[in-house]
Design a protein around this motif. Structure first.
Motif, PDB file in Angstrom:
ATOM      1  N   LEU A 185      37.272  92.951  43.678  1.00  0.00           N
ATOM      2  CA  LEU A 185      37.517  94.348  44.519  1.00  0.00           C
ATOM      3  C   LEU A 185      37.113  94.219  45.833  1.00  0.00           C
ATOM      4  N   SER A 186      36.224  93.497  46.445  1.00  0.00           N
ATOM      5  CA  SER A 186      35.917  93.429  47.849  1.00  0.00           C
ATOM      6  C   SER A 186      37.171  93.367  48.702  1.00  0.00           C
ATOM      7  N   LYS A 187      37.821  92.189  48.167  1.00  0.00           N
ATOM      8  CA  LYS A 187      38.991  91.749  49.003  1.00  0.00           C
ATOM      9  C   LYS A 187      40.077  93.281  48.908  1.00  0.00           C
ATOM     10  N   LYS A 188      40.207  93.561  47.620  1.00  0.00           N
ATOM     11  CA  LYS A 188      41.182  94.687  47.556  1.00  0.00           C
ATOM     12  C   LYS A 188      40.707  95.928  48.110  1.00  0.00           C
ATOM     13  N   LEU A 189      39.579  96.558  48.099  1.00  0.00           N
ATOM     14  CA  LEU A 189      39.112  97.443  48.820  1.00  0.00           C
ATOM     15  C   LEU A 189      39.087  97.468  50.265  1.00  0.00           C
ATOM     16  N   ALA A 190      38.833  96.174  50.788  1.00  0.00           N
ATOM     17  CA  ALA A 190      39.151  96.038  52.230  1.00  0.00           C
ATOM     18  C   ALA A 190      40.654  96.372  52.635  1.00  0.00           C
ATOM     19  N   ALA A 191      41.457  96.397  51.972  1.00  0.00           N
ATOM     20  CA  ALA A 191      42.807  96.607  52.203  1.00  0.00           C
ATOM     21  C   ALA A 191      42.958  98.097  52.241  1.00  0.00           C
ATOM     22  N   GLY A 192      42.033  98.835  52.119  1.00  0.00           N
ATOM     23  CA  GLY A 192      42.162 100.293  52.256  1.00  0.00           C
ATOM     24  C   GLY A 192      42.948 100.938  51.011  1.00  0.00           C
ATOM     25  N   LEU A 193      42.499 100.509  49.888  1.00  0.00           N
ATOM     26  CA  LEU A 193      43.552 101.041  48.853  1.00  0.00           C
ATOM     27  C   LEU A 193      42.811 102.481  48.386  1.00  0.00           C
ATOM     28  N   GLN A 194      44.044 103.399  47.687  1.00  0.00           N
ATOM     29  CA  GLN A 194      43.617 104.469  47.195  1.00  0.00           C
ATOM     30  C   GLN A 194      44.013 104.342  45.468  1.00  0.00           C
ATOM     31  N   SER A 195      44.286 103.439  45.107  1.00  0.00           N
ATOM     32  CA  SER A 195      44.606 103.177  43.610  1.00  0.00           C
ATOM     33  C   SER A 195      45.110 101.534  43.316  1.00  0.00           C
ATOM     34  N   LEU A 196      44.609 101.419  42.128  1.00  0.00           N
ATOM     35  CA  LEU A 196      44.744  99.819  41.966  1.00  0.00           C
ATOM     36  C   LEU A 196      44.987  99.777  40.448  1.00  0.00           C
ATOM     37  N   VAL A 197      45.953  98.805  39.912  1.00  0.00           N
ATOM     38  CA  VAL A 197      46.078  98.354  38.849  1.00  0.00           C
ATOM     39  C   VAL A 197      45.812  96.862  38.339  1.00  0.00           C
ATOM     40  N   MET A 198      44.808  96.364  37.436  1.00  0.00           N
ATOM     41  CA  MET A 198      44.684  95.270  37.145  1.00  0.00           C
ATOM     42  C   MET A 198      45.262  94.525  36.011  1.00  0.00           C
ATOM     43  N   ASP A 199      45.796  93.515  36.238  1.00  0.00           N
ATOM     44  CA  ASP A 199      46.353  92.656  35.090  1.00  0.00           C
ATOM     45  C   ASP A 199      45.426  91.369  34.664  1.00  0.00           C
ATOM     46  N   VAL A 200      44.725  91.606  33.567  1.00  0.00           N
ATOM     47  CA  VAL A 200      43.689  90.938  32.934  1.00  0.00           C
ATOM     48  C   VAL A 200      44.231  90.052  31.801  1.00  0.00           C
ATOM     49  N   LYS A 201      44.516  88.767  32.052  1.00  0.00           N
ATOM     50  CA  LYS A 201      45.079  87.822  31.257  1.00  0.00           C
ATOM     51  C   LYS A 201      44.359  87.415  30.060  1.00  0.00           C
ATOM     52  N   THR A 202      44.685  87.253  28.912  1.00  0.00           N
ATOM     53  CA  THR A 202      43.777  86.645  27.932  1.00  0.00           C
ATOM     54  C   THR A 202      44.892  85.763  26.947  1.00  0.00           C
ATOM     55  N   GLY A 203      44.125  84.707  26.350  1.00  0.00           N
ATOM     56  CA  GLY A 203      44.840  83.476  25.617  1.00  0.00           C
ATOM     57  C   GLY A 203      44.541  82.212  26.309  1.00  0.00           C
ATOM     58  N   ASN A 204      45.159  81.324  25.637  1.00  0.00           N
ATOM     59  CA  ASN A 204      44.896  79.849  26.114  1.00  0.00           C
ATOM     60  C   ASN A 204      45.426  79.459  27.432  1.00  0.00           C
ATOM     61  N   GLY A 205      46.094  80.434  28.052  1.00  0.00           N
ATOM     62  CA  GLY A 205      46.531  79.944  29.562  1.00  0.00           C
ATOM     63  C   GLY A 205      45.633  81.041  30.533  1.00  0.00           C
ATOM     64  N   ALA A 206      44.692  81.405  30.216  1.00  0.00           N
ATOM     65  CA  ALA A 206      43.912  82.587  30.970  1.00  0.00           C
ATOM     66  C   ALA A 206      42.574  81.936  31.020  1.00  0.00           C
ATOM     67  N   PHE A 207      41.806  82.537  32.192  1.00  0.00           N
ATOM     68  CA  PHE A 207      40.333  82.314  32.376  1.00  0.00           C
ATOM     69  C   PHE A 207      39.543  82.795  31.317  1.00  0.00           C
ATOM     70  N   MET A 208      40.066  84.031  31.033  1.00  0.00           N
ATOM     71  CA  MET A 208      39.459  85.042  29.813  1.00  0.00           C
ATOM     72  C   MET A 208      40.007  84.796  28.556  1.00  0.00           C
ATOM     73  N   GLN A 209      39.662  83.811  27.764  1.00  0.00           N
ATOM     74  CA  GLN A 209      40.511  83.245  26.744  1.00  0.00           C
ATOM     75  C   GLN A 209      40.361  84.149  25.463  1.00  0.00           C
ATOM     76  N   SER A 210      39.311  84.827  25.318  1.00  0.00           N
ATOM     77  CA  SER A 210      39.173  85.640  24.257  1.00  0.00           C
ATOM     78  C   SER A 210      39.394  87.033  24.647  1.00  0.00           C
ATOM     79  N   MET A 211      39.763  87.874  23.757  1.00  0.00           N
ATOM     80  CA  MET A 211      40.014  89.288  23.858  1.00  0.00           C
ATOM     81  C   MET A 211      38.850  90.256  24.305  1.00  0.00           C
ATOM     82  N   GLU A 212      37.858  89.589  23.747  1.00  0.00           N
ATOM     83  CA  GLU A 212      36.498  90.217  24.044  1.00  0.00           C
ATOM     84  C   GLU A 212      36.070  89.980  25.587  1.00  0.00           C
ATOM     85  N   GLU A 213      36.380  88.788  26.170  1.00  0.00           N
ATOM     86  CA  GLU A 213      36.189  88.505  27.461  1.00  0.00           C
ATOM     87  C   GLU A 213      36.965  89.333  28.281  1.00  0.00           C
ATOM     88  N   ALA A 214      38.116  89.423  27.882  1.00  0.00           N
ATOM     89  CA  ALA A 214      39.168  90.282  28.658  1.00  0.00           C
ATOM     90  C   ALA A 214      38.940  91.585  28.775  1.00  0.00           C
TER      91      ALA A 214
END
Length: 436
Positions: A185-214
């Motif tokens: 968020l520090s980088k995103k907010l430095a761009a002067g954003l008013q709105s943001l959407v996050m894509d949080v990946k889950t699964g065996n190809g994601a950094f957050m592999q479990s649904m709980e972590e995601a």
């Protein structure tokens, strides 16, 4: 502010006042705190965590450690999207021009590949002449004139985060939710954003592999970003197979061009792109609801306006003026392109998705060390999706390699990543959950 006292307090689980966090981060950005002290602070946060208020303070302090974009007199709302990273995830390449064609301004600060995941900047550098580091004035002008720009983090954008991340990377503290949240968020907010959407990946190809972590990460980012005054929502998406039907750099740019030409309708990645476009347009106030927003985004794609915006952006950042019509000739091509035949008949049932990303790196399409050069030509295309019925000898994918030996290694590595079963796997939704 005495650094060791801040570290001690956080180590003991105390809540740090915002002013203390701000002073610590300011000193960090001026190199007035030693690497050992920064590492100790990161480890203390890893063990003790941070409250939402502390994470907001950390995020804003890192944002304010460098340049913060402002957009006076811009007659468009300012929004963005960020992904936690995956394999075959080139969503930003299509999404930014689609929503820009719908009236949103998108100053997108992106990254290079991290671990097994591909980087948006590495993909864009496949385009001849594309400059990922325009200066602040040029970046601002492109967003104003075109509607979107996709650039890299310079030393002037959130430098405190840049230093903290480098130390986290070598001290096993990357996977701290407050530190991940603050870094993104520090980088995103430095761009002067008013709105943001996050894509949080889950699964065996994601950094957050479990649904709980995601869910934990998605909720943290949504709460902190909204606490910082940026209207934010998140979608948790599936990363148990490559998102696009390809993985690599130039091949993912080619896929994006085919998408913007209308050639990927009905695919998993089409669902994801349109879902995020709808979220962005609603969060920005450009549509009343998600249904209306998705219709607007589909019209921008089918009319060709999104492709036009991509072409203007690419040219404004140094690419060929005719890239949208000449991309097939302009993108670099691997010397060896060959199919990877299925060893038996059945149904594509499972991917070791992280290993697919590592196989791209093995072909030269990523880095083993930060200083390594990337071979943008390499990767995999025509990847068979989970659920497809396959006959022995039919291609599961196509490998793009620098030479015959590399192609053989890449094909073998890919085959090790895929499971073919006698029965089809249960259908899996790509859009799992919305966090608002």
């Amino acid at each position: 502010m005495i650094p060791q006292e801040v570290i001690r307090a956080k180590r003991n689980g105390e809540t740090l006042p915002p002013a203390v966090i701000y002073d610590f981060v300011s000193a960090l950005s001026r190199n007035e705190i030693s690497e050992g002290q920064v590492a100790a602070f990161a480890m203390a946060v890893w063990f003790s965590g941070m409250s939402a208020e502390e994470t907001v303070a950390l995020t804003l302090a890192m944002r304010d450690s460098g340049d913060v974009m402002t957009w006076p007199d811009l007659e468009r709302p300012i929004g963005d999207k960020h992904s936690t990273g995956g394999v075959g995830d080139n969503v930003s390449l299509m999404l930014a021009p689609i929503v820009a064609a719908c009236g949103l301004a998108v100053p997108m600060i992106s990254g290079r590949g991290l671990g097994h995941t591909g980087g948006t900047l590495d993909k864009l550098e496949s385009i001849p002449g594309y400059d990922i580091f325009p200066d602040k004035e040029r970046f601002s002008a492109i967003v104003r004139n075109v509607g979107c720009a996709i650039v890299g983090q310079t030393g002037q954008i959130a430098p405190a985060d840049k230093r903290l991340y480098a130390i986290r990377d070598v001290t096993a503290t990357v996977d701290s939710v407050p530190l991940i949240t603050g870094s993104i968020l520090s980088k995103k907010l430095a761009a002067g954003l008013q709105s943001l959407v996050m894509d949080v990946k889950t699964g065996n190809g994601a950094f957050m592999q479990s649904m709980e972590e995601a869910e934990t990460l998605a909720r943290s980012i949504v709460d902190v970003a909204n606490g910082a005054g940026v209207k934010t929502s998140a979608l948790i998406t599936d990363m148990n197979e490559p998102l696009a039907d390809c993985a690599g750099n130039a091949v993912e740019v080619a896929h994006a061009m085919e998408f913007l030409e209308g050639g990927k309708s009905g695919t998993r990645i089409h669902q994801v792109v349109m879902a995020f476009a709808a979220e962005m347009l609603v969060n920005a106030g450009l549509a009343g609801d998600l249904v209306e927003a998705e219709r607007t985004a589909e019209a921008a794609l089918s009319s060709g306006r999104a492709m036009e915006v991509f072409g203007r952006m690419a040219h404004a950042q140094g690419g060929p003026i005719d890239f949208t019509t000449s991309w097939r000739a302009r993108l670099p091509k691997a010397p060896v392109v060959r199919p990877i035949p299925a060893p038996k008949s059945g149904f594509v049932a499972f991917y070791r998705t992280r290993e697919v990303g590592l196989a791209v790196i093995g072909l030269g399409g990523g880095r083993l060390r930060p200083e390594d050069a990337v071979d943008h030509r390499t990767g995999f295309t025509d990847i068979a999706p989970i659920g497809r019925k396959i006959i022995a000898g039919e291609p599961l994918a196509v490998v793009h390699a620098a030479d015959d030996a590399a192609a053989a290694r890449g094909a073998s590595a890919f085959l090790d990543c895929v499971t073919i079963a006698d029965e089809p796997a249960p259908a899996r939704t790509v859009l799992i959950k919305r966090i608002s």
